[in-house]
Each structure stands twice: as structure tokens, then as C-alpha cells.
Design an enzyme around this catalytic site. Structure first.
Site, PDB file in Angstrom:
ATOM      1  CG  HIS A 462      -2.045   1.572   1.152  1.00 53.25           C
ATOM      2  ND1 HIS A 462      -3.011   1.477   1.055  1.00 53.25           N
ATOM      3  CD2 HIS A 462      -1.786   2.341   1.863  1.00 53.25           C
ATOM      4  CE1 HIS A 462      -3.648   2.826   1.281  1.00 53.25           C
ATOM      5  NE2 HIS A 462      -2.771   3.665   2.000  1.00 53.25           N
ATOM      6  CD  GLU A 463       1.606   4.057   3.566  1.00 49.29           C
ATOM      7  OE1 GLU A 463       1.723   4.623   3.396  1.00 49.29           O
ATOM      8  OE2 GLU A 463       0.634   3.803   4.180  1.00 49.29           O
ATOM      9  CG  HIS A 466       0.943   6.536  -0.820  1.00 47.31           C
ATOM     10  ND1 HIS A 466      -0.638   7.146  -0.712  1.00 47.31           N
ATOM     11  CD2 HIS A 466       0.082   6.265   0.641  1.00 47.31           C
ATOM     12  CE1 HIS A 466      -1.922   7.317  -0.091  1.00 47.31           C
ATOM     13  NE2 HIS A 466      -1.369   6.543   0.510  1.00 47.31           N
ATOM     14  CG  HIS A 469       0.253   9.150  -6.686  1.00 49.30           C
ATOM     15  ND1 HIS A 469      -0.678   9.433  -6.270  1.00 49.30           N
ATOM     16  CD2 HIS A 469       0.631   9.664  -7.831  1.00 49.30           C
ATOM     17  CE1 HIS A 469      -1.370  10.534  -6.786  1.00 49.30           C
ATOM     18  NE2 HIS A 469      -1.022  10.674  -8.179  1.00 49.30           N
TER      19      HIS A 469
END
Length: 676
Positions: A462-463, A466, A469
Site C-alpha cells: 500500500h505505502e 504512494h 505516485h
């Protein structure tokens, strides 16, 4: 001595020279940063020429370089490796920073120039036009059009709130450390693995508790160990300690802060022309109104609560006579999961050795999708010995940026897991990209392997979403760099990246037993997939309870008075049918860092709001061949690569060919069955 913040770093990618940065550099860096940027803004507003994009927006975007450098390093340190010095300076700087931001955003002269450019924006190219629109909207909502008396009151609100939210975070870290559970006898840790016991021993030793064991608390109400510990009394001690944070009547009590923060936010919202702080926040998000948020969350809550009650009955049948309490749920959940689906998530831990998960899982998926490679730079020094630096390159060898990976928990690190940027790419400034991922995995003793839980592996994926991105955004203007998108869109790319954890090619590449080298049995995976909706009633309920609690606190009008935090929280959860004692809210008010210190105020709904887009995107990848460069390049170019340079829902339509639909989310969370 030259202050390292005063000039751009000469290191690769502009990596801050952490080895040279000392405590005495921060305050002068802030002071000079404030002064320099205000002077730059003053030159903009004193320009005698008619306002244009070139003489107003471009110099505004170029302003504040020193402040950017010192802020990025300082706030990273205060989150990931705080000290008494950083705690004191952060409280000192918070109102100064708020005043500085207000001096820019509330400048009538600057607002007038932005408004003039905004009126003539149609002649600009799309990214420049969107930049003007964003500045005009943000300045307007922030209060730039208020009269001088109201602006003075607004500055006071912003200053006080900056101090209170900073204090909330510091109180929470201190109380979390103080409430760590000390265990005297290793027998009380029955059910934990060797690595977990080793980590508890190491944590105790760090605090001078030789021969004992320390279970440090995590940010959410629940704790990963609750699913494994056979000793019910120890489970209860951990849950009780977790729920006590910030509400014990000691020096770290956050209850008065919660009341004061919500009161000031409500009063500020009224001053700005909004009925509530929730209305103020959502006005500049994709949701637009708190009513739209509640329409979605309120519709899901009764279904989730009903599913949770059915799950509770199944757990009770396994538990026998003792009623299921909050500290029992995870433990008996694992028993039912094993009995119903023959799934034992604890048995997976030996297959999730941390380094292999990173290199052969997280990095491998990114390479397969986007062609990027990762090379550790042992020659580059990060901000802490546990933080590692990787250089990221495209398939053709061109540079992407640096990725800093900080896995382990420590008393100086705030709870949870997160991504932040130290430098963000901008063509205008010629800046590269450096992103950081922080997790809070207990560090085992020297020589013992770091074995991750199923949830910790998911969190890392998940992290890293980020991080991708932040790494992939290619924009002209700093305002649009990296993850600078609407708050209720920012979780979308990270949630999409979670899908690769269980993707067959990825899982087969990293899920290998750390001792035998044997791959994880295929039936483990099949059983996990078969049980994907298992316990979703609980998981959805605990999340929705927190999201709706956040909304309730920020739906308060300025004329309303709340005096009792616990009573308000209880009433708010009861009103939406999520007051089951066995299913506590993921975050209770006094340790709800997201909403009272983390920037998710009236915005914690963002996770499930973004998950609508995420679930629909997972369907797209599945329908189009999954883990391929073609798919990855499309997602990178149309979504990750645009950063915040266009409306995010427009970017989603570019990628998906239509607006998102909610059906995939309902199916994923088991909310689409009969009677739903």
C-alpha cells in the site's frame, strides 16, 4: 558555519546532506525561509505591470525554496525520528508556520492578481489554466476575500489550531510509549513466533528492562498480536492499553484538545461561510459535500454492522461460554478462519521475510509493470541508520528518483505507516524526486529474521503505491508534484498497488520459506482468496465507525457545545448502528491521529471513497491481462504520471474510459449478498 538548508544540496538527486544537518540549523532555516518567501511574494504584489500568468503565478510557484528544504527534512525527522528538541521546536514553529501561510493566502493584493489572471485563464494551456483555477479556488475557500477584521480572527484560529494539533500528536506518541505492555514471563507470549518474541525482548532491552518483554502499541485500536496470543489476560491488557491512549487524565490527555480543536474548526468554518468544518473541507474535494459522504457511508454502515453481528455469532460458537470481547475477536477470528477455510495467516509469516518481500515482491511488481529498477545506494546517508536509500531508474536507464525505506518501529517514530516526499519533481524548478516510506514493524534481535505478518506485507504494498505516485508524477509546476491531489483521491493509487501482493506471479516470486526455501503452498493462496470476504463485516464496521465519527465531530456547528468526548463518541456510533462493544472503532477520538493531527480531518472517508475507484481499477487490470508492461504504462501515463495537474476524476475517466461504478467495491467487501 554554512547552513545546509540555505543552498540546494550537491548530493545525487538533491538528497539532503543528513550527515551535515544539526539541530542548530533548523530554526535559522525556518526563519530565513519565512523571510525569503515573504520577500518574494512582496515583489510579486508590488509589480507595477498588469497581472499575468508569467509575472504572478510563475514567481509564486518558484518562491519558498529554502522553506521547502528545511520543512521537508524537519517534518520527516519529527515524524520518523523525533527528539525532545524536535518536539519543542515543532510546537514553537507551528503557529509561526500558520501565520506565514496566512500572510500569503490572505494577501488581498496577491488574491487580486490571481483573480485577474483567473478571469483571463482561457488563453492558457491546460496545465497552466488548471494551476490558476486551483490557486483561485484555494485562496477563495481559505478566506482571501474576507475583510481585515475577519482575517485577523481567521489568523488567530489558524494559529491556535496549528498549536493544538501539534500538541495532540506529541501527546499521543508519549502516551503510546508509556502504555506499552510489559510482560515478565515469556510463557505469557504463547502463540507468538520466535521473531515476534525476539522483537519484544529487544524492545524491552532498549528501555532497560533486561530479561522482560515489551509489546509496543500500534496506531489502530487493534494489535497484530491479538490474533495469536493464547493468554486472554494479556490480550485484554493490550487492548485496554490501546484504548486508554490520550484519555487517562495524565499530562498526555487529549480530551480537552479534541473539544477545543473541533470547536475552533467549527467557528472557523462559520467565519468562512460554511455550516460546518466538514462542509468547508469537502467543498474542495471530489465529494463536494458532507451529505454526499454520509449518503455513501450511511448506506454501507447497516449492512456492515449486520454482517459483523453474523460473524460475531460464528466466533461465539467457537469461543464457548465466554462472551466475545474486543480483545477476543482477532484470536477467535483466526480459529474460525482455519476451521471454515483452513486458512492460518500466522502460518504464512515464515514465507514473508521482509527483505525478500521488498526485493522480490514490491520491487518485482513495479519492475514488471513499469520497467523500473532499484539499486541500493550504500554511499548515500539517510536520516537514521535503519533508513535505506535506493536509486530508481527507468528501463532505458534514465533516472526516476530516490526511494528511502524505513521499516522498523522505534520510540522516536510516530505510529502507523506513511509516505512523504523530501523533494518533488518539477520541470519549472528542475527538481528531481525523493520519497520516503515509513512502517512500524518490530525489529528482532540481531541475527533473527524479520518476518512480516500478512497485514504488514499488505501495508508495505500500500505505502509503496504512494511512493510510486510520488516517483512517477511528471509535472511542470511544484503545486502539482507527486501526491498533491485531492485528499479523497490520494489513497487510490496506493490501494490499487495492494492487488499485486497476491497476484500469482508476484506472490510466487517472494513468498518463500525463509529457512527451507520452499515456495508458499498454492493451497494457502487459494484458501486466502476463497476467504477474501471473511471478516469483512468487522473490518468494514471498524473503518466506517472511525470515518463516521470523524464526520460527526466535524458536522458540529459553531453554535453547538460538546463537553464530554466519550459521551459524544458513544452517541455518534449509536446513531449509525456501529456501537457494538466487540467491534470498536478503528480509532477512538483521543488517539485519532488522522483527524486531529494528520490532515485527514473530515476526510477519513477518503479510504473507502477512493476504494470505489480502486476496486473498479482492479477489475480493469484483471480483464486486460494483469501484470503487463502495457497495462502498467497506461496506468503510469494516465494516472500516476499526471500528479495533481488535472482533475483526478477526469484522469480516472481517461484511464478507465468511464466513471467508476461501486459494484466491485460491494463485492470485495461482501456487501452485495442477499438482503443487501
Amino acid at each position: 558555519m554554512t547552513n545546509p538548508f540555505f543552498t540546494a544540496s550537491p548530493l545525487p538527486f538533491g538528497l539532503p546532506p543528513f550527515a551535515e544537518i544539526a539541530d542548530e540549523h533548523y530554526r535559522p532555516g525556518f526563519d530565513k525561509g519565512f523571510t525569503e518567501q515573504l520577500a518574494e511574494v512582496e515583489r510579486i504584489v508590488r509589480d507595477p505591470d498588469e497581472p499575468t500568468f508569467e509575472n504572478t503565478l510563475l514567481p509564486l510557484e518558484r518562491s519558498g525554496r529554502i522553506l521547502d528544504r528545511v520543512s521537508a527534512v524537519f517534518y520527516n525527522k519529527s515524524s520518523a525520528d523525533s527528539t525532545e528538541f524536535t518536539n519543542e521546536l515543532e510546537e514553537e514553529i507551528a503557529p509561526l508556520y500558520a501565520a506565514h501561510s496566512d500572510a500569503i493566502r490572505l494577501s488581498a493584493e496577491l488574491y487580486a492578481r490571481i483573480a485577474a489572471v483567473h478571469a483571463d485563464r482561457e488563453r492558457l494551456e491546460p496545465e497552466a489554466r488548471y494551476l490558476v483555477e486551483r490557486y483561485f479556488t484555494e485562496f477563495t475557500i481559505a478566506g482571501a476575500a474576507l475583510d481585515d477584521d475577519d482575517k485577523a480572527l481567521l489568523r488567530d484560529y489558524n494559529s491556535r489550531l496549528s498549536t493544538l494539533t501539534t500538541r495532540f500528536e506529541k501527546n499521543l506518541l508519549a502516551d503510546t510509549n508509556e502504555l506499552a505492555v510489559v510482560i515478565d514471563d515469556v510463557a505469557e507470549l504463547d502463540g507468538l513466533g520466535e521473531g515476534e518474541i525476539s522483537a519484544a525482548a529487544a524492545a524491552a532491552l532498549d528501555r532497560g528492562l533486561e530479561g522482560r518483554y515489551l509489546v509496543t502499541l500500534v496506531l489502530p485500536t487493534g494489535h497484530p498480536y491479538l490474533s495469536s496470543l493464547t493468554n486472554r489476560g494479556v490480550r485484554e491488557r493490550i487492548m485496554t492499553a490501546s484504548r486508554a491512549r490520550g484519555g487517562r487524565g495524565n499530562e498526555f490527555d487529549n480530551r480537552e484538545l479534541v473539544l477545543e480543536i473541533t470547536r475552533l474548526r467549527a467557528e472557523r468554518a462559520r467565519l468562512l461561510g460554511f455550516d460546518s468544518h466538514a462542509a468547508f473541507v469537502t467543498a474542495d474535494e471530489t465529494a463536494k459535500t458532507p451529505e454526499a459522504v454520509f449518503e455513501m457511508l450511511g448506506a454501507l454502515a447497516p449492512i456492515a454492522a449486520r454482517n459483523a453481528r453474523a460473524e460475531q455469532a460464528a466466533l461465539q460458537s467457537v469461543a464457548g461460554g465466554e462472551p466475545i470481547e474486543a480483545w477476543d475477536w482477532a484470536f477467535y477470528c483466526e480459529k474460525v478462519r482455519r476451521a471454515t477455510y483452513d486458512v492460518d495467516t500466522a502460518a504464512m509469516r515464515p514465507y514473508f521475510e521482509a527483505e525478500r518481500v521488498l526485493q522480490d515482491g514490491v520491487f518485482f511488481a513495479a519492475t514488471s509493470l513499469y520497467g523500473v529498477s532499484f539499486a541500493e545506494r550504500h554511499d548515500l546517508v539517510a536520516y537514521h541508520p535503519d533508513a535505506r536509500v535506493f536509486e530508481v531508474s527507468n528501463a532505458d536507464g534514465t533516472p526516476v528518483g530516490l526511494y528511502i525505506y524505513d521499516l522498523y518501529t522505534r520510540d522516536s517514530k510516530r505510529g502507523g505507516a506513511w509516505m512523504n516526499s523530501l523533494i518533488s519533481q518539477s520541470t519549472l524548478l528542475g527538481t528531481p524526486t525523493i520519497v520516503v516510506n515509513n512502517l512500524n514493524v518490530p525489529k528482532p534481535a540481531e541475527g533473527s529474521p524479520t518476518l512480516l505478518s500478512f497485514d504488514e506485507v499488505n501495508t508495505l504494498f500500500h505505502e509503496f503505491g504512494h511512493a510510486l505516485h510520488g516517483l512517477f508524477a511528471l509535472v511542470t509546476y511544484p503545486k502539482f508534484a507527486g501526491t498533491n491531489v485531492f485528499r479523497d483521491f490520494v489513497e487510490f493509487p496506493s490501494q490499487v498497488n495492494e492487488m499485486w501482493m497476491l497476484w500469482p506471479e508476484v506472490l510466487a516470486n517472494f513468498a518463500v520459506h525463509h529457512v527451507t526455501g520452499e515456495p508458499m503452498p498454492q493451497d494457502f493462496v487459494e484458501k486466502i482468496q476463497a476467504s477474501s470476504a471473511f471478516n469483512e463485516g468487522f473490518l468494514t464496521s471498524e473503518y466506517l465507525a472511525a470515518a463516521l465519527l470523524d464526520q460527526a465531530w466535524h458536522a458540529i456547528g459553531a453554535e453547538e457545545t460538546v463537553t464530554d468526548v466519550a459521551a459524544f463518541e458513544s452517541a455518534a456510533l449509536q446513531a449509525v448502528g456501529l456501537d457494538n462493544p466487540a467491534v470498536p472503532t478503528r480509532y477512538s477520538s483521543t488517539y485519532f491521529a488522522h483527524t486531529f493531527s494528520g490532515g485527514y480531518d473530515a476526510g477519513y472517508y477518503s479510504y473507502i471513497w477512493s476504494e470505489v475507484l480502486d476496486a473498479d481499477t482492479v477489475d480493469w487490470f484483471t480483464e486486460n491481462g494483469g501484470l503487463t508492461r502495457e497495462n502498467g504504462d497506461r496506468f503510469r501515463s494516465l494516472l500516476l504520471g499526471v500528479g495533481g495537474s488535472k482533475d483526478p476524476l477526469e484522469a480516472f475517466r481517461d484511464f478507465r474510459g468511464r466513471d467508476a461504478v461501486i459494484a466491485p467495491l460491494l463485492k470485495r467487501r461482501g456487501l452485495d449478498g442477499p438482503g443487501h
